[in-house]
Design a protein around this motif. Sequence first.
Motif, PDB file in Angstrom:
ATOM      1  N   ILE A   1      15.889  44.334  54.537  1.00  0.00           N
ATOM      2  CA  ILE A   1      17.242  43.790  54.386  1.00  0.00           C
ATOM      3  C   ILE A   1      17.858  43.516  55.751  1.00  0.00           C
ATOM      4  CG2 ILE A   1      19.581  44.269  53.576  1.00  0.00           C
ATOM      5  CD1 ILE A   1      18.356  45.933  51.325  1.00  0.00           C
ATOM      6  N   LYS A   2      17.638  44.430  56.686  1.00  0.00           N
ATOM      7  CA  LYS A   2      18.185  44.269  58.042  1.00  0.00           C
ATOM      8  C   LYS A   2      17.687  42.967  58.676  1.00  0.00           C
ATOM      9  CE  LYS A   2      18.245  46.423  62.625  1.00  0.00           C
ATOM     10  NZ  LYS A   2      17.738  47.546  63.460  1.00  0.00           N
ATOM     11  N   ASN A   3      16.398  42.669  58.461  1.00  0.00           N
ATOM     12  CA  ASN A   3      15.824  41.416  58.973  1.00  0.00           C
ATOM     13  C   ASN A   3      16.068  40.252  58.013  1.00  0.00           C
ATOM     14  OD1 ASN A   3      14.723  42.561  61.366  1.00  0.00           O
ATOM     15  ND2 ASN A   3      13.065  43.459  60.149  1.00  0.00           N
ATOM     16  N   ASP A   4      16.768  40.548  56.928  1.00  0.00           N
ATOM     17  CA  ASP A   4      17.132  39.606  55.862  1.00  0.00           C
ATOM     18  C   ASP A   4      15.963  38.779  55.366  1.00  0.00           C
ATOM     19  OD1 ASP A   4      18.896  38.954  53.985  1.00  0.00           O
ATOM     20  OD2 ASP A   4      20.176  37.695  55.202  1.00  0.00           O
ATOM     21  N   LEU A   5      14.921  39.484  54.968  1.00  0.00           N
ATOM     22  CA  LEU A   5      13.774  38.823  54.364  1.00  0.00           C
ATOM     23  C   LEU A   5      14.049  38.441  52.913  1.00  0.00           C
ATOM     24  CD1 LEU A   5      10.878  40.999  55.847  1.00  0.00           C
ATOM     25  CD2 LEU A   5      11.748  38.798  56.652  1.00  0.00           C
ATOM     26  N   TYR A   6      15.214  38.844  52.406  1.00  0.00           N
ATOM     27  CA  TYR A   6      15.603  38.469  51.050  1.00  0.00           C
ATOM     28  C   TYR A   6      16.606  37.314  51.052  1.00  0.00           C
ATOM     29  CZ  TYR A   6      13.421  42.923  49.900  1.00  0.00           C
ATOM     30  OH  TYR A   6      12.530  43.948  49.775  1.00  0.00           O
ATOM     31  N   GLY A   7      17.349  37.172  52.137  1.00  0.00           N
ATOM     32  CA  GLY A   7      18.440  36.205  52.156  1.00  0.00           C
ATOM     33  C   GLY A   7      18.034  34.754  52.262  1.00  0.00           C
ATOM     34  N   PHE A   8      16.910  34.460  52.951  1.00  0.00           N
ATOM     35  CA  PHE A   8      16.615  33.061  53.257  1.00  0.00           C
ATOM     36  C   PHE A   8      16.279  32.231  52.028  1.00  0.00           C
ATOM     37  CE2 PHE A   8      12.394  34.952  53.572  1.00  0.00           C
ATOM     38  CZ  PHE A   8      11.540  33.972  53.091  1.00  0.00           C
ATOM     39  N   ASN A   9      15.667  32.852  51.015  1.00  0.00           N
ATOM     40  CA  ASN A   9      15.420  32.107  49.780  1.00  0.00           C
ATOM     41  C   ASN A   9      16.725  31.776  49.078  1.00  0.00           C
ATOM     42  OD1 ASN A   9      12.399  31.798  49.196  1.00  0.00           O
ATOM     43  ND2 ASN A   9      12.506  33.951  49.797  1.00  0.00           N
TER      44      ASN A   9
END
Length: 274
Positions: free
Chosen positions: A62-70
């Motif tokens: 989450i910190k690296n936002d691997l969920y946000g980009f999609n």
Amino acid sequence: MTFIQTILRGIGQVMFQNNIYSGLLFLIGIFYNSWLLGLAALFGTIISTVSAHVFKYPKEAIKNDLYGFNGTLTGIAVFCFFEVSVVTVFALFLGAILSTVIMAYLQKIILPFTAPFVMATWLTIYFLIVIFNFPLLAPLEQIESSLNFLISSGNSFGQVMFQENSITGLFFFIGILLNNKLMAVYAAYAAVLGPIVGWLVSESTSTINAGLMGYNAILCAIALVGTGWKDFLWITSAIILSTLLNIGMAMTGLITLTAPFVLATWGILMVKKV
């Protein structure tokens, strides 16, 4: 401040740049072309990131936002293809959440890349058209003109996030260059080679100039980046394959999104293992 940095990382991760300044440049580029799509990108990223917190997914991811980009891409796609309304805003909300859930599942079995965005957006488009009878926005009429590889390359960068704008594409390129020079070099190579492949197979000049032959190629080049000559060959193969897939899938009437990039990269990675 930490949450803002996470959101910017998420936008940056669309092109695999875990860098808040890259994300900021990407966001500025989108707003430069369309304030509406800029807001859609922002909201999509926020919704996906907050969803990951709610579902208690790994904190480091989450910190690296691997969920946000999609969610970034899903948000832009909804308002790129449909008019703004209560229903489409709700669809954006659900689509961004769905992309996070798919991401959490897929990453257990394969490198997801932008596959969660593709799946979530295809489902969203299907329900809006079939269930709610929402019409797709009519595409802008593309005027056939002479082939311009400079314009097509700039637009190719912009089209990674649905922006047909060379200045926006320049913001995107600088965002990559700021974080990783090798990725920027390969991305530029892809932005030229993809349109050339489209030209060689007689794709229309307007489609090439719009950047539609290069954006999947750019993502392939960044995802497979490496310093050896073998990496150059793999990247070249992925660029050609993704461009041909893009053309072939579009001929069926399918909205291709970044599916050609995902399929081509998965295929190359599998071959590399063998």
